[in-house]
Enzyme design. Structure first.
Site, PDB file in Angstrom:
ATOM      1  N   HIS A 190       0.833  -1.201   0.000  1.00  0.00           N
ATOM      2  CA  HIS A 190       0.000   0.000   0.000  1.00  0.00           C
ATOM      3  C   HIS A 190       0.872   1.257   0.000  1.00  0.00           C
ATOM      4  O   HIS A 190       1.022   1.917  -1.020  1.00  0.00           O
ATOM      5  CB  HIS A 190      -0.928  -0.059   1.215  1.00  0.00           C
ATOM      6  CG  HIS A 190      -2.035   0.950   1.216  1.00  0.00           C
ATOM      7  ND1 HIS A 190      -2.253   1.838   0.198  1.00  0.00           N
ATOM      8  CD2 HIS A 190      -3.003   1.199   2.139  1.00  0.00           C
ATOM      9  CE1 HIS A 190      -3.300   2.580   0.479  1.00  0.00           C
ATOM     10  NE2 HIS A 190      -3.769   2.228   1.660  1.00  0.00           N
TER      11      HIS A 190
ATOM     12  N   HIS B  94      -1.253   0.420 -12.184  1.00  0.00           N
ATOM     13  CA  HIS B  94      -2.192   0.725 -11.102  1.00  0.00           C
ATOM     14  C   HIS B  94      -3.427  -0.140 -11.270  1.00  0.00           C
ATOM     15  O   HIS B  94      -3.842  -0.410 -12.391  1.00  0.00           O
ATOM     16  CB  HIS B  94      -2.585   2.211 -11.140  1.00  0.00           C
ATOM     17  CG  HIS B  94      -3.177   2.701  -9.858  1.00  0.00           C
ATOM     18  ND1 HIS B  94      -4.510   2.545  -9.566  1.00  0.00           N
ATOM     19  CD2 HIS B  94      -2.611   3.291  -8.783  1.00  0.00           C
ATOM     20  CE1 HIS B  94      -4.742   3.049  -8.362  1.00  0.00           C
ATOM     21  NE2 HIS B  94      -3.609   3.505  -7.856  1.00  0.00           N
TER      22      HIS B  94
ATOM     23  N   ASP C 168       3.698   7.105  -7.254  1.00  0.00           N
ATOM     24  CA  ASP C 168       4.930   6.801  -6.526  1.00  0.00           C
ATOM     25  C   ASP C 168       6.189   6.899  -7.378  1.00  0.00           C
ATOM     26  O   ASP C 168       7.295   6.836  -6.849  1.00  0.00           O
ATOM     27  CB  ASP C 168       4.846   5.386  -5.927  1.00  0.00           C
ATOM     28  CG  ASP C 168       3.866   5.353  -4.771  1.00  0.00           C
ATOM     29  OD1 ASP C 168       3.833   6.336  -4.017  1.00  0.00           O
ATOM     30  OD2 ASP C 168       3.129   4.362  -4.637  1.00  0.00           O
TER      31      ASP C 168
HETATM   32  N1  CMC Z   1       6.129  -3.745 -14.102  1.00  0.00           N
HETATM   33  C1  CMC Z   1       6.043  -4.733 -15.009  1.00  0.00           C
HETATM   34  N2  CMC Z   1       4.918  -5.407 -15.328  1.00  0.00           N
HETATM   35  C2  CMC Z   1       3.820  -5.039 -14.673  1.00  0.00           C
HETATM   36  C3  CMC Z   1       3.804  -4.006 -13.716  1.00  0.00           C
HETATM   37  C4  CMC Z   1       5.026  -3.358 -13.441  1.00  0.00           C
HETATM   38  N3  CMC Z   1       5.080  -2.366 -12.556  1.00  0.00           N
HETATM   39  N4  CMC Z   1       2.554  -3.850 -13.217  1.00  0.00           N
HETATM   40  C5  CMC Z   1       1.801  -4.756 -13.839  1.00  0.00           C
HETATM   41  N5  CMC Z   1       2.559  -5.475 -14.723  1.00  0.00           N
HETATM   42  C6  CMC Z   1       2.089  -6.502 -15.644  1.00  0.00           C
HETATM   43  C7  CMC Z   1       1.734  -7.789 -14.889  1.00  0.00           C
HETATM   44  O1  CMC Z   1       2.855  -8.642 -14.781  1.00  0.00           O
HETATM   45  C8  CMC Z   1       0.654  -8.349 -15.771  1.00  0.00           C
HETATM   46  O2  CMC Z   1       1.272  -8.882 -16.901  1.00  0.00           O
HETATM   47  P1  CMC Z   1       0.670 -10.234 -17.590  1.00  0.00           P
HETATM   48  O3  CMC Z   1      -0.696  -9.843 -18.080  1.00  0.00           O
HETATM   49  O4  CMC Z   1       1.631 -10.569 -18.682  1.00  0.00           O
HETATM   50  O5  CMC Z   1       0.616 -11.258 -16.502  1.00  0.00           O
HETATM   51  C9  CMC Z   1      -0.113  -7.109 -16.235  1.00  0.00           C
HETATM   52  O6  CMC Z   1       0.871  -6.045 -16.221  1.00  0.00           O
HETATM   53  C10 CMC Z   1      -1.303  -6.730 -15.362  1.00  0.00           C
HETATM   54  O7  CMC Z   1      -0.851  -6.545 -14.022  1.00  0.00           O
HETATM   55  P2  CMC Z   1      -1.632  -6.951 -12.713  1.00  0.00           P
HETATM   56  O8  CMC Z   1      -0.639  -7.397 -11.684  1.00  0.00           O
HETATM   57  O9  CMC Z   1      -2.756  -7.889 -13.046  1.00  0.00           O
HETATM   58  O10 CMC Z   1      -2.273  -5.565 -12.285  1.00  0.00           O
HETATM   59  P3  CMC Z   1      -2.895  -5.216 -10.864  1.00  0.00           P
HETATM   60  O11 CMC Z   1      -3.965  -4.243 -11.123  1.00  0.00           O
HETATM   61  O12 CMC Z   1      -3.238  -6.436 -10.094  1.00  0.00           O
HETATM   62  O13 CMC Z   1      -1.651  -4.532 -10.101  1.00  0.00           O
HETATM   63  C11 CMC Z   1      -0.171  -2.933  -9.233  1.00  0.00           C
HETATM   64  C12 CMC Z   1      -1.520  -3.174  -9.925  1.00  0.00           C
HETATM   65  C13 CMC Z   1      -0.070  -1.437  -8.870  1.00  0.00           C
HETATM   66  C14 CMC Z   1      -0.101  -3.762  -7.931  1.00  0.00           C
HETATM   67  C15 CMC Z   1       0.963  -3.332 -10.179  1.00  0.00           C
HETATM   68  O14 CMC Z   1       0.887  -2.590 -11.373  1.00  0.00           O
HETATM   69  C16 CMC Z   1       2.316  -3.198  -9.531  1.00  0.00           C
HETATM   70  O15 CMC Z   1       2.759  -4.090  -8.797  1.00  0.00           O
HETATM   71  N6  CMC Z   1       3.055  -2.040  -9.787  1.00  0.00           N
HETATM   72  C17 CMC Z   1       4.324  -1.806  -9.152  1.00  0.00           C
HETATM   73  C18 CMC Z   1       4.123  -1.375  -7.696  1.00  0.00           C
HETATM   74  C19 CMC Z   1       3.645   0.059  -7.581  1.00  0.00           C
HETATM   75  O16 CMC Z   1       4.159   0.950  -8.222  1.00  0.00           O
HETATM   76  N7  CMC Z   1       2.658   0.269  -6.701  1.00  0.00           N
HETATM   77  C20 CMC Z   1       2.115   1.606  -6.428  1.00  0.00           C
HETATM   78  C21 CMC Z   1       0.663   1.715  -6.751  1.00  0.00           C
HETATM   79  S1  CMC Z   1       0.103   3.423  -6.724  1.00  0.00           S
HETATM   80  C22 CMC Z   1      -0.097   3.788  -5.030  1.00  0.00           C
HETATM   81  C23 CMC Z   1      -1.534   3.848  -4.592  1.00  0.00           C
HETATM   82  O17 CMC Z   1      -2.368   4.438  -5.290  1.00  0.00           O
HETATM   83  O18 CMC Z   1      -1.864   3.312  -3.485  1.00  0.00           O
END
Ligand code: CMC
Length: 434
Positions: free
Chosen positions: A269, A308, A364
Site C-alpha cells: 500500500h 495501477h 509513486d
Molecule cells: N512492471 C512490469 N509489469 C507489470 C507491472 C510493473 N510495474 N505492473 C503490472 N505489470 C504486468 C503484470 O505482470 C501483468 O502482466 P501479464 O498480463 O503478462 O501477466 C499485467 O501487467 C497486469 O498486471 P496486474 O498485476 O494484473 O495488475 P494489478 O492491477 O493487479 O496490479 C499494481 C496493480 C499497482 C499492484 C501493479 O501494477 C504493480 O505491482 N506495480 C508496481 C508497484 C507500484 O508501483 N505500486 C504503487 C501503486 S500506486 C499507489 C496507490 O495508489 O496506493
C-alpha cells in the site's frame, strides 16, 4: 446516475428463476442470498477475496475514472485543487463536502493551528520507543493512544464531539509524524510554531535545530502542500477500508484511524515509492536501463512506480508530481536519479510490453525523488502519505457514521475445515503418545 434495470437469474440446481433489481450498476448481495435459501441451506453468496468487484458503500467523497485518468475530490478535479488550493482548504472540502466561505476557512485554519500541540504524556510515550523505532509504528501507536487522552471521542453520534476529534487529528498528525522522525535521529522534539502555515510548521518541527525561529523555504512548503493534497483521499483503498471496517464497530475515530495507518504501513500500500528509489539506485546509470527493461519484460522483476489497479490510462497524480519535482529541485539541486527516472519513463512508454498492458507511471514513480531531495529518509515516506490521507480517512469515517445503511463489517466465509470431531482430553491423548 441511477438506472433501474433487473437481472434474471436461473438457478440450475432447482430450475427456479429470480429477478434481481440492478441499481447504480450493482445488485444487492442480500438479494443473491435469497437464491437457493432453505431452512437448512444458506442462500447464494459472492466469493470476492480483496473485494475486487464488491461495492461496500455509497460515497460522495472521491470520484475516480481509472480508464480516463480522472480523480476528483467532492467533484473538483485534482489538477485544479493541486494548482490553486491548499491542503487545509482541501481538507475542509473533503470533511464538509463543499468549499469554505472566507469566514469558515479562517475559522478552520485557526482551529487546526491551535490544536497542533499534544499532551506532554504523549511525548513521554513516544520517547519510550527504542532508538531505532520505525516512524510508522510510532505514528500508529501514538494516534491510537490519543483515544485515551480524549475519552469523549467515543461519543461518535454527537456532531460537535466528532468535529473536535477531526480537527485534533488533522492538527496533531504533523506533530506526531515529525516527532517520530526526530526520535530516530536522536534529536530533541520540536514544539509546533503556530505562527507558521500547516506545512511550514511541519518543516519546522522536522528540521529546526538551534535557530530561534525556523525559516522554511516557501517553495518547499508549497511542494509539500501539493504532495499532501495529492494523497488526501483515494476512495475505497486498503487503509480507508480498514478505517471504515474498524469504525463500523462504532469505536472512537483515533482507534479507527490508527487501523488505517496500520494498513498503510504495509509494502503493498504505502511503501512503493521507497521501492522506486531503491530500484533507481540499483540501475545506477542510463546505460543500464535497456538491460533492466529486458529483465522486467522477461518477468524477472517489476518496474516499480508503474501500473495501477484502477488507473489504466495514466495516474493524474503522477503528472502533477512531475511538475512539483521541478519546483523542489530548483531549491535543492537536481536529484541525479531524476535523469534515470525520466529516461526509464521515456523508454517504457514507447515499449510494446508496457503499452499493451496499459502501464503508466503512478503517483509513486516521482514522489520518492522529491521526498529524498527534501532530506526525508525512506522510512518517513509512508508517514507523509499518512499525514496527507488523514482528512480523507476522517471524511470517509464521518460519512460511514451518518450512513443509515451501514452495519458492522462482517464478511462471510467459505468454511473449509473439519466438522464434528470427537474431543479427547489432553491427558488421554498424551497418554497414547509414544
Ligand atoms: N512492471 C512490469 N509489469 C507489470 C507491472 C510493473 N510495474 N505492473 C503490472 N505489470 C504486468 C503484470 O505482470 C501483468 O502482466 P501479464 O498480463 O503478462 O501477466 C499485467 O501487467 C497486469 O498486471 P496486474 O498485476 O494484473 O495488475 P494489478 O492491477 O493487479 O496490479 C499494481 C496493480 C499497482 C499492484 C501493479 O501494477 C504493480 O505491482 N506495480 C508496481 C508497484 C507500484 O508501483 N505500486 C504503487 C501503486 S500506486 C499507489 C496507490 O495508489 O496506493
Amino acid at each position: 446516475m441511477t438506472e433501474n434495470h433487473t437481472l434474471t437469474v436461473r438457478d440450475n440446481r432447482t430450475g427456479e428463476e429470480y429477478e434481481l433489481p440492478i441499481t447504480d450498476g450493482t445488485i444487492r448481495a442480500g438479494d443473491l442470498g435469497k437464491i437457493g435459501k432453505t431452512e437448512d441451506e444458506p442462500g447464494l453468496a459472492v466469493y470476492d477475496p480483496g473485494f475486487t468487484n464488491t461495492a461496500s458503500t455509497r460515497s460522495s467523497v472521491t470520484f475516480i475514472d481509472g480508464d480516463k485518468g480522472i480523480l476528483e475530490y467532492r467533484g473538483y478535479p485534482i489538477e485544479q485543487l493541486a494548482e490553486k488550493s491548499t491542503f487545509l482548504e482541501v481538507a475542509y472540502l473533503l470533511i464538509h463536502g463543499e468549499l469554505p466561505t472566507k469566514e469558515q476557512h479562517d475559522q478552520w485554519v485557526h482551529e487546526i493551528t491551535f490544536h497542533t500541540f499534544v499532551h506532554e504524556n504523549v511525548k513521554s510515550l513516544m520517547q519510550g520507543f527504542r532508538y531505532d523505532a520505525h516512524p510508522m509504528g510510532m505514528l500508529l501507536s501514538s494516534v491510537g493512544a490519543l483515544s485515551t487522552f480524549y475519552p469523549e471521542a467515543r461519543n461518535i453520534s454527537d456532531p460537535t464531539v466528532r468535529h473536535e476529534q477531526v480537527v485534533r487529528m488533522i492538527a496533531k498528525m504533523p506533530t506526531l509524524g515529525a516527532w517520530s522522525f526526530r526520535h530516530a535521529q536522536g534529536k530533541p522534539y520540536v514544539y509546533p510554531d503556530n505562527d507558521l502555515s500547516y506545512t511550514e510548521n511541519f518543516l519546522s518541527m522536522l528540521f529546526k535545530m538551534s535557530e530561534p525561529k525556523y525559516d522554511p523555504d516557501p517553495r518547499l512548503a508549497k511542494a509539500l502542500d501539493v504532495l499532501l493534497i495529492l494523497h488526501a483521499d483515494h476512495e475505497q483503498n486498503c487503509s480507508t477500508n480498514a478505517v471504515r471496517s474498524v469504525g463500523s464497530s462504532q469505536v472512537d475515530p483515533y482507534s479507527a484511524v490508527s487501523a488505517g495507518i496500520a494498513a498503510l504501513y504495509g509494502p503493498l500500500h504505502g511503501g512503493a515509492n521507497e521501492a522506486v528509489l531503491k530500484m533507481l539506485k540499483r540501475i545506477g546509470s542510463k546505460e543500464n536501463i535497456p538491460a533492466f527493461i529486458e529483465g522486467v519484460k522477461n518477468g524477472d522483476e517489476k518496474l516499480m512506480g508503474f501500473g495501477h489497479r484502477v488507473y489504466k490510462n495514466y495516474d493524474p497524480r503522477a503528472t502533477i508530481i512531475k511538475k512539483a519535482c521541478d519546483d523542489v529541485f530548483e531549491v535543492t539541486g537536481v536529484n541525479p536519479l531524476l535523469e534515470i527516472a525520466q529516461e526509464l519513463e521515456k523508454i517504457a512508454l514507447e515499449d510494446e510490453y508496457f503499452v499493451k498492458r496499459k502501464l503508466y507511471p503512478n503517483v509513486d514513480f516521482y514522489s520518492g525523488l522529491i521526498y529524498e531531495a527534501l532530506q526525508f529518509p525512506p522510512e518517513m515516506f509512508t508517514v507523509l502519505f499518512a499525514i496527507g490521507r488523514t482528512p480523507g480517512w476522517l471524511a470517509q469515517w464521518s460519512e460511514l457514521v451518518d450512513d443509515k445503511e451501514q452495519k458492522i463489517a462482517r464478511p462471510k466465509q467459505i468454511y473449509t475445515g473439519d466438522r464434528r470431531l470427537e474431543f479427547v482430553p489432553a491427558a488421554e491423548r498424551w497418554a497414547n503418545e509414544s
